[in-house]
Design an enzyme around this catalytic site. Sequence first.
Site, short mmCIF file in Angstrom:
data_model
loop_
_atom_site.label_atom_id
_atom_site.label_comp_id
_atom_site.label_asym_id
_atom_site.label_seq_id
_atom_site.Cartn_x
_atom_site.Cartn_y
_atom_site.Cartn_z
N ILE A 14 11.94 -39.88 -17.87
CA ILE A 14 13.40 -39.70 -17.93
C ILE A 14 13.84 -39.46 -19.38
O ILE A 14 14.66 -38.59 -19.67
CB ILE A 14 14.14 -40.92 -17.34
CG1 ILE A 14 13.66 -41.19 -15.91
CG2 ILE A 14 15.65 -40.68 -17.35
CD1 ILE A 14 14.18 -42.50 -15.31
N ALA A 36 2.73 -45.70 -24.70
CA ALA A 36 2.03 -46.58 -23.75
C ALA A 36 1.86 -45.86 -22.42
O ALA A 36 0.79 -45.90 -21.82
CB ALA A 36 2.81 -47.88 -23.57
N ASP A 53 6.55 -49.23 -31.73
CA ASP A 53 6.88 -50.17 -30.66
C ASP A 53 8.34 -50.59 -30.82
O ASP A 53 8.75 -50.92 -31.95
CB ASP A 53 5.94 -51.39 -30.77
CG ASP A 53 6.00 -52.26 -29.53
OD1 ASP A 53 7.12 -52.68 -29.15
OD2 ASP A 53 4.93 -52.52 -28.95
N ALA A 75 12.95 -46.80 -23.31
CA ALA A 75 11.57 -47.30 -23.41
C ALA A 75 11.45 -48.59 -22.63
O ALA A 75 12.30 -49.47 -22.71
CB ALA A 75 11.22 -47.55 -24.88
N TYR A 148 10.39 -57.70 -13.60
CA TYR A 148 10.96 -56.43 -14.11
C TYR A 148 12.48 -56.42 -13.90
O TYR A 148 13.24 -56.14 -14.83
CB TYR A 148 10.29 -55.26 -13.38
CG TYR A 148 10.94 -53.91 -13.59
CD1 TYR A 148 10.62 -53.13 -14.71
CD2 TYR A 148 11.86 -53.39 -12.68
CE1 TYR A 148 11.20 -51.88 -14.89
CE2 TYR A 148 12.44 -52.16 -12.86
CZ TYR A 148 12.12 -51.40 -13.96
OH TYR A 148 12.70 -50.17 -14.14
N ASN A 177 16.27 -44.46 -7.50
CA ASN A 177 14.87 -44.03 -7.59
C ASN A 177 14.84 -42.60 -8.14
O ASN A 177 15.22 -41.66 -7.44
CB ASN A 177 14.22 -44.12 -6.21
CG ASN A 177 14.20 -45.57 -5.72
OD1 ASN A 177 15.20 -46.07 -5.22
ND2 ASN A 177 13.10 -46.26 -5.92
N PHE A 208 3.85 -46.33 5.13
CA PHE A 208 3.52 -47.72 5.50
C PHE A 208 4.53 -48.25 6.53
O PHE A 208 5.73 -48.03 6.38
CB PHE A 208 3.50 -48.60 4.26
CG PHE A 208 2.42 -48.19 3.29
CD1 PHE A 208 1.12 -48.68 3.42
CD2 PHE A 208 2.68 -47.28 2.27
CE1 PHE A 208 0.12 -48.30 2.54
CE2 PHE A 208 1.68 -46.88 1.38
CZ PHE A 208 0.40 -47.39 1.52
N ARG A 279 3.58 -52.99 4.29
CA ARG A 279 3.19 -53.80 3.12
C ARG A 279 4.13 -54.99 3.02
O ARG A 279 5.35 -54.82 2.98
CB ARG A 279 3.28 -52.95 1.85
CG ARG A 279 2.20 -51.88 1.81
CD ARG A 279 2.22 -51.11 0.53
NE ARG A 279 3.44 -50.32 0.40
CZ ARG A 279 3.62 -49.39 -0.52
NH1 ARG A 279 2.68 -49.15 -1.41
NH2 ARG A 279 4.73 -48.70 -0.58
N GLY A 281 6.52 -57.86 1.92
CA GLY A 281 7.42 -58.03 0.77
C GLY A 281 8.09 -56.76 0.30
O GLY A 281 8.86 -56.80 -0.66
P1 NAD Z 1 8.16 -43.79 -18.41
O1 NAD Z 1 7.03 -44.76 -18.37
O2 NAD Z 1 7.85 -42.35 -18.17
O3 NAD Z 1 8.97 -43.93 -19.77
C1 NAD Z 1 8.96 -45.12 -20.53
C2 NAD Z 1 8.58 -44.76 -21.93
O4 NAD Z 1 8.65 -45.93 -22.74
C3 NAD Z 1 7.15 -44.21 -22.06
O5 NAD Z 1 7.16 -43.02 -22.78
C4 NAD Z 1 6.40 -45.31 -22.81
O6 NAD Z 1 5.35 -44.81 -23.61
C5 NAD Z 1 7.53 -45.93 -23.62
N1 NAD Z 1 7.26 -47.32 -23.99
C6 NAD Z 1 6.76 -48.32 -23.22
N2 NAD Z 1 6.68 -49.46 -23.92
C7 NAD Z 1 7.12 -49.18 -25.17
C8 NAD Z 1 7.27 -49.95 -26.34
N3 NAD Z 1 6.94 -51.26 -26.37
N4 NAD Z 1 7.72 -49.34 -27.46
C9 NAD Z 1 8.05 -48.01 -27.45
N5 NAD Z 1 7.94 -47.24 -26.36
C10 NAD Z 1 7.48 -47.82 -25.23
O7 NAD Z 1 9.26 -44.31 -17.32
P2 NAD Z 1 10.60 -43.68 -16.80
O8 NAD Z 1 10.49 -43.62 -15.32
O9 NAD Z 1 10.96 -42.47 -17.57
O10 NAD Z 1 11.63 -44.85 -17.14
C11 NAD Z 1 12.56 -44.75 -18.21
C12 NAD Z 1 13.52 -45.92 -18.10
O11 NAD Z 1 14.27 -45.85 -16.88
C13 NAD Z 1 12.84 -47.28 -18.10
O12 NAD Z 1 13.62 -48.18 -18.85
C14 NAD Z 1 12.82 -47.68 -16.64
O13 NAD Z 1 12.77 -49.07 -16.47
C15 NAD Z 1 14.15 -47.09 -16.18
N6 NAD Z 1 14.22 -46.84 -14.75
C16 NAD Z 1 13.43 -45.88 -14.18
C17 NAD Z 1 13.54 -45.64 -12.80
C18 NAD Z 1 12.70 -44.59 -12.11
O14 NAD Z 1 12.89 -44.38 -10.90
N7 NAD Z 1 11.79 -43.89 -12.80
C19 NAD Z 1 14.46 -46.37 -12.04
C20 NAD Z 1 15.23 -47.35 -12.67
C21 NAD Z 1 15.13 -47.56 -14.02
#
Ligand code: NAD
Length: 336
Positions: A14, A36, A53, A75, A148, A177, A208, A279, A281
Amino acid sequence: MAKRALVTGGAGFIGSHVADLFLAEGFAVTIIDNLASGRRENLPAGAEFHELDIASADAAALVRDGGFDVVLHLAAQIDVRKSVTDPMFDARTNVVGSLNLLEAARAAGQGSGRSPRVVFASTGGALYGDFVTPPAVETYAKDPESPYGIAKLSVEYYMAYYARQHGLECVALRFANVYGPRQDPHGEAGVVAIFCNRILDGRPMTTFGTGEQTRDYVFVKDVARANFLAGTAELPPVGMLDARAFNVGTGIETSVNALAAALIEGAGRDTPIERAPARPGELQRSALVIDKAAEQLGWRPQVGLVDGLRETFAFFAERHARACGGSPTGGVGASA
Ligand code: NAD
């Protein structure tokens, strides 16, 4: 001079779309990511990249001294199951890392400086739980069922505190989502990536239980636009949980069975579906009311499910073809 945006997690799914949009809107964009789960290939050309980080002193210094107008904080450790097996790891990134950035944003406002607005990627899917009947509105009771979800809610509480106590402008976007190009199978809409890869590998899609569990699937470019509006819209100052939170979804409950059918249509590929036992839960139903984002941010999703899935499948087909050293396997957009 161009306005300045900092995107944490900008090498991720995202975050990279958010960075793309801010660049397209004329912002100077800086990205923090520790790679990561993010990928270098997702980093947009034209953005300044810092491999850091979010919990580090260097990341805090960048937020404090970078002169940013807005911080889009995406992140995170995004794997709900990982948060269950290792809640300490989850909290170090998702709570302490976020707090590190909020503290730095507050510190940026001391002296003659000014604090950036902080827009936080929270969750709608993992916040309300099975406690409420969907679709959920922002003020519904929260019942996160995983570390989470608890971490995301904790950060929202911290943001309410920073807004109240320090006048920091904070916005929480509670994503449903999210699916689309560059998505990861471990995210909250991971099923879309898994199904796309199954189709490309010529294997059946597995559902499932009854397959009637529902989710609210929202396309990533719509989510990027919600981030842009949350980062730039005029908003009154508030400092209470929920007051500056916006659900970002479609309001539509889609079952796994309906998702599989829409993907078959979007991909233009007939693919068998195999059934597996339910599944334990698993959250049964989830959808978000999005009226508040429409009223206060002027945001509504624009991309329908079949169109979004078509674009997503095309992305995975191209990646699959590259991995196999050929051209995308046929059928993409066949039903367009
Ligand atoms: P993603 O894993 O593709 O992106 C997360 C990014 O954060 C990655 O590039 C990762 O390398 C980086 N990251 C992780 N730990 C880090 C750290 N300690 N320091 C610096 N960078 C770090 O996931 P995403 O799906 O793009 O999610 C982006 C955000 O949206 C997140 O906060 C996630 O919780 C939130 N979110 C996503 C969804 C979904 O459906 N994908 C739904 C609700 C919320």
